[in-house]
Write an enzyme that holds these catalytic residues in place. Sequence first.
Site, PDB file in Angstrom:
ATOM      1  N   ASP A   1       0.858  -1.181   0.000  1.00  0.00           N
ATOM      2  CA  ASP A   1       0.000   0.000   0.000  1.00  0.00           C
ATOM      3  C   ASP A   1       0.888   1.223   0.000  1.00  0.00           C
ATOM      4  O   ASP A   1       2.053   1.136   0.356  1.00  0.00           O
ATOM      5  CB  ASP A   1      -0.802   0.042   1.313  1.00  0.00           C
TER       6      ASP A   1
ATOM      7  N   ASP B   1      -4.368  -2.702   4.970  1.00  0.00           N
ATOM      8  CA  ASP B   1      -4.856  -2.225   6.263  1.00  0.00           C
ATOM      9  C   ASP B   1      -6.382  -2.216   6.326  1.00  0.00           C
ATOM     10  O   ASP B   1      -6.956  -2.288   7.381  1.00  0.00           O
ATOM     11  CB  ASP B   1      -4.309  -0.830   6.576  1.00  0.00           C
TER      12      ASP B   1
ATOM     13  N   ASP C   1      -9.070  -5.274   2.131  1.00  0.00           N
ATOM     14  CA  ASP C   1      -7.831  -5.932   1.716  1.00  0.00           C
ATOM     15  C   ASP C   1      -7.814  -7.401   2.119  1.00  0.00           C
ATOM     16  O   ASP C   1      -6.909  -8.131   1.742  1.00  0.00           O
ATOM     17  CB  ASP C   1      -6.612  -5.251   2.364  1.00  0.00           C
TER      18      ASP C   1
END
Length: 1163
Positions: A471, A792, A796
């Site tokens: 990310d 997070d 996901d």
Amino acid sequence: MANNTADHLPGNSVAEGNHDGDFGCTVMDLRELMELRSAEAVGKIRDVHGDVQGICRRLKTSPIEGLSGNPADLEKRHTAFGKNFIPPKKPKTFLQLVWEALQDVTLIILEIAAIISLGLSFYHPQGNDSNACGQVVGGVEDEGEAQAGWIEGAAILFSVIIVVLVTAFNDWSKEKQFRGLQSRIEQEQKFTVIRKGQVIQIPVAEIVVGDIAQIKYGDLLPADGILIQGNDLKIDESSLTGESDQVRKSLDKDPMLLSGTHVMEGSGRMVVTAVGLNSQTGIIFTLLGAGGEEEEKKVKKGKKQGANENRNKAKTQDGIALEIQPLKSEEGAESEEKEEKEKEIKKVNVTKKEKSVLQGKLTRLAVQIGKAGLIMSAVTVIILILYFVIYTFGVNKQEWKAECTPIYIQYFVKFFIIGVTVLVVAVPEGLPLAVTISLAYSVKKMMKDNNLVRHLDACETMGNATAICSDKTGTLTMNRMTVVQAYIGDTHYKTVPEPEAINPEILELMVNSISINSAYTTKILSPEKEGGLPRHVGNKTECALLGLVLDLKRDYQPIRDEVPEEKLYKVYTFNSSRKSMSTVLKNADGSGFRMYSKGASEIILRKCSHILDAAGQPRVFKPKDRDEMVRKVIEPMACDGLRTICVAKRDFIGDEPNWDNEADILTDLTCICVVGIEDPVRPEVPEAIAKCQRAGITVRMVTGDNINTARAIATKCGILLPGEDFLCLEGKEFNQQIRNDKGEVEQERLDKVWPKLRVLARSSPTDKHTLVKGIIDSTVGETRQVVAVTGDGTNDGPALKKADVGFAMGIAGTDVAKEASDIILTDDNFTSIVKAVMWGRNVYDSISKFLQFQLTVNVVAVIVAFTGACITQDSPLKAVQMLWVNLIMDTLASLALATEPPTEALLLRKPYGRDKPLISRTMMKNILGHAVYQLVVTFTLLFAGEKFFNIDSGRNSPLHSPPSEHYTIIFNVFVMMQLFNEINARKIHGERNVFDGIYRNPIFCSVVLGTFALQIIIVQFGGKPFSCTALTLDQWLWCIFIGVGELLWGQFISAIPTHRLKFLKEAGHGITKEEIQQEEQTEDVDEIDHAEMELRRGQILWFRGLNRIQTQMDVVYTFQSGQTAVPGALRRQPSVVSQHNDAKTVSSPTHVGISSSSLSMQS
């Protein structure tokens, strides 16, 4: 309130009833209430309590202020309604573990042999014929020696006990460590509640009935409750009901919130009505007896499918449920079992993770070694018996006399013991131990490096990672967002403007919009330390906007106080498909509604039809104006690496619109302003990424941000390097390239895209999952890619589960993400991932070091015992000595070699890959080279040692003769050579300096010295049990000198170039691509378990029989008890069924790795 108290105390009030007099309802009332759903529940609340406020009154709590938090009140609540804690399953006692270690087949064989040997040594036949029998081999034994015949049997039994205790102790400490890890994960889980009107976070275990809890997107509910106020709340209740659809929660339709379920969207507040064993999850655990085997069996039969599934789900949950996780198989057999069960109940196709790389290779290796050892030991026994029979009855022409039978049997038992010891030494039962120690040690140390490992094998898989999909926000950047640019009233400000510079009307609108249209849980608090930065709580993007309000010398709190959450008419919360958030207020005069919106600028601007000009008046905003704005304002901001957010509003006049029709609501907006939010790159990230690239790992950035922002950040981090043709794609474009006309993902198309892809912007969670799955399933490169993913958000979850290693963020991560992950990064920092790679490679290297050492010992010991026994009818190394060698070679060496600390040098080489053999050519060269040295020395001493040392020969001694100096020297030299070879084994890539960094590993030094000291004690004082006699100083120095020769010989071996030795075979291969492709065609097998394939090719029964007879019994039992429950499973191959159904009761042999049966070859 007082008159409410005695309203409804039911007749069947439970034993705890006397505590409940203080509250208006009992545990049972609440339990019955919580078992109802939707309309029924609403009806019951209405009839019995009036409304949710009524329940709050009875529980003596305020929906706005929460509990007072005074300790006496909390204690009272604990007594009346229980604590939010589910007692863990009792760990196995030490004795149970001892019993399990005793189940080992090789040990059982040794025990039986030792007992027979003991029994026979006490049996003395009458008459003097025993001399005639005794003369078969060697001279006559004297009377005293005959009395000492029991010692060997006793010594073998004693050493078996030692081995068992060591094994049990290891299992016990492993379990203890694992429980420690679990409790650490539990303590980290906190939940937001309101006490005394303050929003605070408390550990989940401290939540009590009557607490007012704030729930938001991504939470895992820790207790049951009833909704007081909610915005757009959707819950995933699949863990309890098995229904995958999200359930909408609202006060009037379905206000019941259950523990163990996930908040997928929205936010709200609930009053806690049941905790711990009284909550829905707790009740199910009580049904399972939270450890009661009987209930477990019943449930297994499928009588309680929902509960069953919940149990499996809860096992891997991060919350309270972790306390009930069985610790038999640390490598996540739980999650596999869970997926298996879900598969049977829901018939949903769940993708399985392939076995960890190391496990697959180790299983294959162990199978090969096991087969070889078995053959060698059988051959040894057969040769010994044949030789004895031919020599005695053929050459010496003796009769088989009845009274001689016990003596002959004693010989046969002795041969049998020798055979078994060959097997014991051949099988590297220290391997599972080495793996466990290495992983447990790494996991403990990784804690210090901010990696909280949830599944042990993840740490080793990480060493093989070839790709990391990371990310952007919070991992590569600091997740400390600030507004640095703004476009307000036709002006583009490059820095935050002074409040005087902005039209007061626009300012008023901006401040109101930002303050109200954000989660009220998001706040900016004063810094903890003097002079520190203010603390950002909640959503970081919203914190940046609130920071802007403060920078404009205004305060958001009074506005929020004026419009509390109850007054918000409708809230469209942020989610990954909307990428925006909107809040609707009813105008004070009741004339209509005003909606504030904010979100990604290109999405909101598309829905804007007007924009406020410098005077604060709305002006028409056409598509061409929008394009110009994108070009002149948004792209320049994005190219500076800023995230752009647009704030807008809309007024509804007249009749109330249909709020559920979002498309009509979210149009015709008026743009108030656009801001650019900076999230600076963490200073240490560029270097960490460079390290990854040097180590042969490709880093890709997957983000929801605008492509220009993403590209700018990727360049700053070093993911994109100038002058290279890497791809940066937006989610939409990515999907066009990889999908065919029907909209299905095609692997061939994906294979053209991913190798060059470095940045995927504006991506949805499904894109992330598609990318990860595509890279893993791809067959383009030489080897299959091993992919690590960071995440997070709740969304996901699928990508984290699919990846080989999923990293969840410890600070910013939601509970859902943490639950799907393998490793939690406690500091959310990318550099911690690099540390994980280093540790992973270190584990792999430690195992290889141990193997190199272990196999040298095995090869030498087996050949010495085998040839010695065939030539001299007696193994030069006695059974007890073999077991001691085994102990130092296995347990102690695994301690010494598995605890080497990692070095930065590990990051300078490419990943090993899935099909690179465990034992490389260099290692094979070392193993065979040192084996040659040791064999030459041992055989020289065996056949010429007596001349060299000028002592009596120990060959051909009778059955119970005293230990000879000759054989003691051979034993001592053998151990000395192993000790010095242990130092050689510290390096596996052919390095010259084997002492490099030896002081950094105190464990290694203490093990080597400790072993040396023990060896002195055994030789000098071991006497008869160890078949040793004391040696002189002179003889000792010779032994040590020969041992040191190992180090010199090691230098000679490392000088031989490996590429010249073409004949060397590698061993312990991974899996070739052809095999994978073949196997993927067999649809029924859930897990491509390559070790299982190998086992199927070999004689399964031979190996399993050697392994654990018990496994077979368990599998049979599972079939008997499991058939009703598992209709779907019967079509599957039995081995797979046994493996999963039984993952709980025993890790079947195919689960080689770190399970309790470990390499399932513990001899």
